[in-house]
Design an enzyme around this catalytic site. Structure first.
Site, PDB file in Angstrom:
ATOM      1  CE  LYS B 132      -8.341   5.196  -5.850  1.00  0.00           C
ATOM      2  NZ  LYS B 132      -8.198   4.357  -5.817  1.00  0.00           N
ATOM      3  CE  LYS B 157      -2.518   6.308  -1.833  1.00  0.00           C
ATOM      4  NZ  LYS B 157      -3.338   6.553  -3.203  1.00  0.00           N
ATOM      5  CG  ASP B 159      -5.476   7.709  -7.317  1.00  0.00           C
ATOM      6  OD1 ASP B 159      -4.597   6.682  -6.845  1.00  0.00           O
ATOM      7  OD2 ASP B 159      -5.182   7.361  -8.280  1.00  0.00           O
ATOM      8  CG  HIS B 248       1.712   4.867  -5.079  1.00  0.00           C
ATOM      9  ND1 HIS B 248       2.227   4.493  -6.307  1.00  0.00           N
ATOM     10  CD2 HIS B 248       0.313   5.110  -4.918  1.00  0.00           C
ATOM     11  CE1 HIS B 248       0.493   3.695  -6.610  1.00  0.00           C
ATOM     12  NE2 HIS B 248       0.179   4.752  -5.455  1.00  0.00           N
TER      13      HIS B 248
END
Lengths: 369, 369
Positions: B132, B157, B159, B248
């Site tokens: 990110k 991963k 963001d 998430h």
């Protein structure tokens, strides 16, 4: 493409300014701003206004560059409250979008005027009910649908609990109910519509919508709390241009139930469901089986029909335990552009057709017709 | 096929017995029981137990005939809390399913042991981070991913805010990040995996998962709050059998934030995300940017790995503002079967590779390795 998305939040508790700034970061960069200073002018959200409401609660406005949404509803939801939903005391209360983003997502394809047109019902409040309970066989549900249509109900929807259970498997139920309503329309000359509940897995969603359309359903019921908000939009795009999208609030109550958290019901149901494509938005009206206030419900109706992102207005459908006696009060509160949703009360006397006729008469009487 | 689904609810406030009975009806028939007495033995849910917890709050157990779920996760969610989510003071705290329904929905395809196997990491806590912020171009994100992989992070991963924005369009980002991690693995001999965030419209979901797989991503991140819980299951089914599904919590906070309403975090994240197919479940750990308690977080980890419906266990991934200093405490709390998720802290010193190496060293040290 340089538009601005504006969202308003109540920030309950102390340190409103600092928490609002942290929220703007959380909803966009999710990285301390000092670690990406060169991005802050293009992709960071900013707090642009801060005031207090009449109760002394801090209300802030956050602006997001439209480009952050990437033109897609799911990412817009991430911006509006994604991780922020996990912050205590943060409540999303209003949203304003550029028309360009409204057009990209699309909103209702029929809206208030379109639904009235396809139902050939220009003036009076619209009438809806649900066939239930789960456990009744498809023939029984279809018989109920037939009676409701004979009695003049405009929108006859599957109950949200009807999925693909053994008692009334989806395909059998949808075929029989759509046919039952069509037969009633032939007898009455009416335009009642059967709306099929599409509550299924992600991979079967499209095929069930298509099946419902092919079987003669006049639209579908979608639960954004279960299937995601974008499922409303997807259903809209799969329906023919006279297909009705009805949004049901099942599993959405997490957002709406705290006065200090989540999403205010008018913003959630009146704006987000509408943005996603709901022609009709169902919610529990005050004084039924759920504890919502009259003011909250009135505001849902207002948000659903106010100017918003260039979108068509959505019909509010107050339900959740409404009865025929309450029709005048509901029409007084919402005006005629409303879908009156009465469920169990139409089954109570054992004659669904007669109860439906009484419902229709009550709706006409409520506008002096 | 005559199994029983059991769910436990806290009923906050007065009239616990009457409200519990009403809840059982609401979640199944949604029709006053006197209107469908002949269905009550096959398709009505029933309250079977009522006690008080240590705080004097009523706790009830409701049993649902398994057939009500129709073998599908979305309908199971309607049963467990659909309309009940709109009832004040109702909080779902536990779920027990027959193994037959667990098998129909499926749960994680890898689980704890499977994720350890594909990462070739049998013992130590697993390491994750996020690339990110949104606004960084794909090359910049890929460069970060490369550094993280060189430094030994297992799961790198996207963001959750990375969708398909102009700065790093989905396809370009996923191709470049997957390639960057693969190049790092060639240099190190490691098995780091890049997980692509699939945050898109319902109609593009499948194609984006497939694109990510073809581009070399080792799994995907899905947000059930945005895309619906069944999207986790759908992603699982689209991935190869070594593909990781990471859940998430974005947009799920409506359920978790009230102590008297919604769904307890351990049931929501530890059971429902797992049932839907999450190999790894991310949530905000205590003392980070969100206000969850240590006890709540510990319980998520327990629910994620306890026996449940015959499913594989899920790896808890406490995140939301974790730092390297907290690694020992997290491993002490969760044990080694945990994914430690540290985001911004790895970017803070300006050397993501070195910070990643320090993170890996801290994880090894925490188990005395």
């Amino acid at each position: 493409m340089t538009g601005i998305i504006r969202a308003q939040y109540e920030i309950h508790g102390d340190d409103v300014d600092a928490r609002a700034r942290a929220l703007a970061v959380e909803l966009s960069h999710e990285l301390p701003t000092e670690l990406a200073p060169e991005r802050s002018h293009v992709s960071l959200a900013h707090v642009v206004d801060r005031r207090q409401n009449a109760n002394g609660v801090g209300v802030v406005t956050i602006e997001f560059p439209e480009l952050l949404a990437g033109g897609e509803l799911p990412q817009l939801l991430v911006l509006l409250l994604g991780n922020g939903s996990l912050n205590e005391g943060v409540r999303l209360i209003d949203v304003d979008l550029p028309d360009s983003l409204g057009a990209a997502i699309g909103g209702p394809q029929l809206g208030v005027a379109g639904v009235r047109r396809i139902l050939n019902t220009p003036e009076r409040p619209l009438l809806a009910t649900a066939i239930k309970p789960v456990g009744l066989e498809a023939d029984g549900l279809a018989a109920l649908a037939h009676e409701f249509a004979l009695g003049g109900i405009d929108l006859i929807k599957d109950d949200q609990g009807l999925a693909n259970q053994v008692w009334a498997p989806f395909e059998e139920r949808v075929e029989k109910c759509a046919a039952a309503v069509a037969r009633a329309n032939e007898l009455t000359g009416g335009r009642s519509r059967y709306l099929a509940a599409i509550n299924t897995t992600a991979d079967r969603f499209d095929e069930r919508v298509r099946f419902a359309v092919d079987a003669g359903a006049g639209g579908v019921l979608v639960m954004p709390g279960i299937s995601g908000f974008d499922a409303l939009r997807r259903a809209r795009d799969l329906l023919p241009d006279d297909g009705v999208v009805l949004s049901h609030p099942s599993f959405l109550g997490g957002f709406t139930s705290s006065p200090t958290h989540g999403i205010a019901p008018d913003a959630l149901l009146g704006l987000l469901s509408r943005l996603a494509g709901a022609d009709v938005v169902v919610y529990p009206h005050a004084g039924g089986r759920f504890g919502w206030s009259v003011e909250q419900c009135r505001s849902i109706g207002q948000f659903a029909r106010r100017p918003f992102a260039g979108l068509l207005p959505t019909l509010p459908a107050p339900g959740g335990g409404m009865t025929l006696e309450r029709v005048p009060e509901l029409v007084e509160l919402y005006g005629p552009d409303v879908v009156l949703l009465v469920g169990a009360d139409l089954q109570r006397g054992g004659d669904a057709r007669r109860a439906s006729e009484a419902f229709a008469a009550a709706a006409r009487a409520a506008i002096g017709g």
